[in-house]
Write an enzyme that holds these catalytic residues in place. Structure first.
Site, PDB file in Angstrom:
ATOM      1  N   LYS B  79       0.848  -1.193   0.000  1.00 54.97           N
ATOM      2  CA  LYS B  79       0.000   0.000   0.000  1.00 54.97           C
ATOM      3  C   LYS B  79       0.881   1.240   0.000  1.00 54.97           C
ATOM      4  CE  LYS B  79      -3.816   2.102   2.591  1.00 54.97           C
ATOM      5  NZ  LYS B  79      -4.653   2.032   3.809  1.00 54.97           N
ATOM      6  N   SER B 154      -9.645   1.874   2.736  1.00 59.76           N
ATOM      7  CA  SER B 154      -8.755   2.572   1.833  1.00 59.76           C
ATOM      8  C   SER B 154      -7.751   1.675   1.089  1.00 59.76           C
ATOM      9  CB  SER B 154      -7.977   3.647   2.599  1.00 59.76           C
ATOM     10  OG  SER B 154      -7.127   3.070   3.551  1.00 59.76           O
ATOM     11  N   SER B 178      -9.718  -0.273   6.915  1.00 65.69           N
ATOM     12  CA  SER B 178      -9.081  -0.138   5.598  1.00 65.69           C
ATOM     13  C   SER B 178      -8.428  -1.397   5.041  1.00 65.69           C
ATOM     14  CB  SER B 178      -8.040   0.982   5.634  1.00 65.69           C
ATOM     15  OG  SER B 178      -8.679   2.222   5.587  1.00 65.69           O
TER      16      SER B 178
END
Lengths: 96, 477
Positions: B79, B154, B178
């Site tokens: 990420k 996210s 997330s």
């Protein structure tokens, strides 16, 4: 809690942000919505409750106060993340 | 053979037996990215040359007859809030568009030492602020199951990269859901571990008392393998706990314990739609058949979780993001008249609307005159929510809830209404407030869209959550 444009502008200024008129209008409404929703927290009696800062239960995590050598090439990489440099120093506008 | 869809252990066995090379694994992943990522947009940056170079090193080792570790040569995505040395780290935000990480995050250092190979950096809502990746300044990630739907957020790019076979596993980061919610939307496993279990050093901070880095993968065993490597105390993150990290894979195989008791918090099921309810019900049936006991419990402060969570995380975020001011890294506004002008114009240009919204909300909650009524009160409510869980875990070993009230929603559906978007996190934020380990486990479909459940264990008891996840996986698939 009534949220008006003046308050939003004041808080934006504290946050080092510039809002245009459209953004100010929009954020005023949205902040009103979110804080209106958050008002339900007032239903709870928290007078005898301790606040939670963190959940690990750890306290006073110490380490030796010693200098750890950091390789020169890595130091260069760190300093070069700054957008403006001169002679290895970060340049900022005149402050005094 | 599609090597990009195999598990870590299958890849390891194949490499060790010289059935295929590491270069072939990486090439399969790169091919998949090339074919699919134009539409899906899971990645913000891909590093084919660096990855292939690492692969060749693994191949030479194998050729020379050296032993290789379980994760050696295994490709993963990261990420874009987690730093990988010499790779871009935008956090999904324009202000960091040209930022190149000067060092490795601790989790990356540990995975590199284990021989795993970074293939690229994945898309996310800027700084993790969102539940759909629509708040990324670089465009939305589409759901590989249906390109009109979001991948969740996210860590949406991370989930999409794993389910579509662009890599074997992903590192995500979870503040209020997330990892779990995108894992649920994409139909994979995603583990938000106990706060303090995995080092946050080298992760661009969102809310420091919540942020947890964790693995996302296509099986429980893959999750266990990765977690065993990344977990553990780190002198560079004083909030990591000193507790010993078990070898989770060994624990999954050897530790026999008595059947567990599962608690279903009634507050999470009131008003839940019938299709999701039916899927969770049949999952619970699987557990009952395996000897688990299922009982109803109550977490009375559940309805306050969203409000409590958003007041706290926006406060922490507004403070964390103060460091992005155009001086030390990121975008710098040209020709500033003074220092304040430099700060203001750099931030105003570099931050998207959701980032500004959260900074302003957080600054408000922390500001003089409002601090006690908002921030402090939310901290106290957080204590009550934690106590709910503490009491619950005196009665039960695990808690099961749905991960999301609905499957993946359409791109654009919620983006104009921040409060509605915040409410999408209703099932995930409670566990984050309490810092508990909780894993998303895929458990069914509504139409063609995946549905996930969260299996949560008590603090630092990752093993219990993993064992239940594996029990379900083995009897369900």
């Amino acid at each position: 809690m009534h949220i008006d444009k003046e308050l939003v502008k004041k808080v934006a200024n504290l946050s080092n942000l510039i809002l245009d008129d459209d953004e100010t209008d929009r954020f005023t409404k949205e902040m009103g919505d979110v804080l209106g929703y958050a008002e339900q927290l007032n239903e709870i009696d928290v007078s005898d409750v301790e606040p939670t800062d963190q959940v690990t239960g750890l306290s006073n995590v110490f380490r030796e106060d010693i200098v750890i050598d950091y390789p020169a090439d890595k130091k260069q990489k760190l300093i070069h993340t700054a957008p403006k440099l001169e002679n290895g120093y970060i340049v900022v506008p005149k402050v005094v | 053979m599609s090597l990009n869809l195999l598990s870590i252990e299958e890849l390891h066995d194949g490499l060790a037996a010289k059935k295929f090379s590491c270069r072939e694994i990486i090439e399969d992943c790169l091919k998949c990215i090339k074919e699919k990522d134009g539409e899906i947009h899971a990645f913000l940056s891909v590093y084919p040359e660096m990855a292939l170079k690492c692969a060749d090193e693994v191949d030479s080792k194998i050729k020379a007859g050296e032993m290789i570790g379980l994760l050696e040569g295994i490709p993963f995505s990261v990420k874009d809030v987690i730093l990988v040395e010499d790779m871009s780290a935008t956090a999904g935000s324009k202000i960091l568009e040209f930022f190149v990480a000067p060092y490795d995050a601790t989790v990356i250092k540990r995975l590199k030492e284990a021989g795993a190979i970074v293939i690229g950096k994945t898309n996310c809502d800027a700084y993790g602020f969102g539940s759909s990746t629509e708040n990324s300044d670089f465009g939305v990630t589409k759901n590989p199951h249906d390109l009109t739907k979001v991948a969740g957020g996210s860590s949406g790019g991370a989930a999409a990269s794993v389910v579509s076979g662009m890599c074997t596993f992903a590192l995500g980061e979870d503040t209020g859901g997330s990892i779990r919610q995108p894992a649920s939307f994409c139909g994979i496993y995603g583990f938000k571990v106990s706060y303090g279990r995995v080092s946050r050093y080298g992760s661009i901070a969102y809310a420091s008392s919540f942020d947890s880095i964790g693995p996302m993968a296509r099986s429980t065993r893959d999750i266990a393998i990765v977690l065993s490597v990344i977990a553990g105390n780190d002198s560079l993150d004083a909030t990591t706990v000193p507790d010993l990290v078990p070898d989770y894979l060994v624990e999954l195989e050897t530790k026999k314990d008595k059947p567990k008791k599962i608690g279903l918090p009634k507050e999470y099921f009131n008003g839940l739609d019938t299709k999701t309810t039916a899927i969770i019900d049949s999952a619970l049936e699987v557990f009952r058949r395996k000897g688990y006991e299922v009982v109803e419990i109550s977490l009375p402060h559940t309805k306050y979780a969203i409000a409590c969570y958003y007041l706290l995380v926006t406060s922490e975020a507004s403070s964390n993001l103060a460091r992005l001011d155009g001086v030390r890294f990121g975008y710098r506004a040209p020709d500033p008249t003074n220092l304040e002008d430099l700060y203001k114009r750099s931030r105003t240009y570099g931050f998207g609307p959701e980032v500004k919204r959260r900074i302003i909300l957080g600054t408000f909650s922390l500001s003089s005159g409002y601090f006690d009524a908002y921030y402090k009160r939310a901290q106290k409510v957080r204590t009550l929510i934690r106590e709910d869980f503490k009491k619950a875990f005196e009665e039960v070993d695990l808690i099961i809830t749905p991960t999301s009230p609905f499957p993946a929603f359409s791109v654009g559906e919620k983006v104009d209404d921040p409060l509605t978007m915040y409410l999408a996190d209703i099932f995930t934020v409670g566990f984050s407030l309490a810092g508990l380990p909780t894993i998303n486990v895929p458990c069914g479909l509504i139409g063609h869209l995946p549905v996930g459940m969260q299996i949560t264990a008590s603090y630092l008891n990752e093993t219990s959550a993993l064992k239940a996840s594996l029990d379900f996986e083995q009897s369900h698939t």
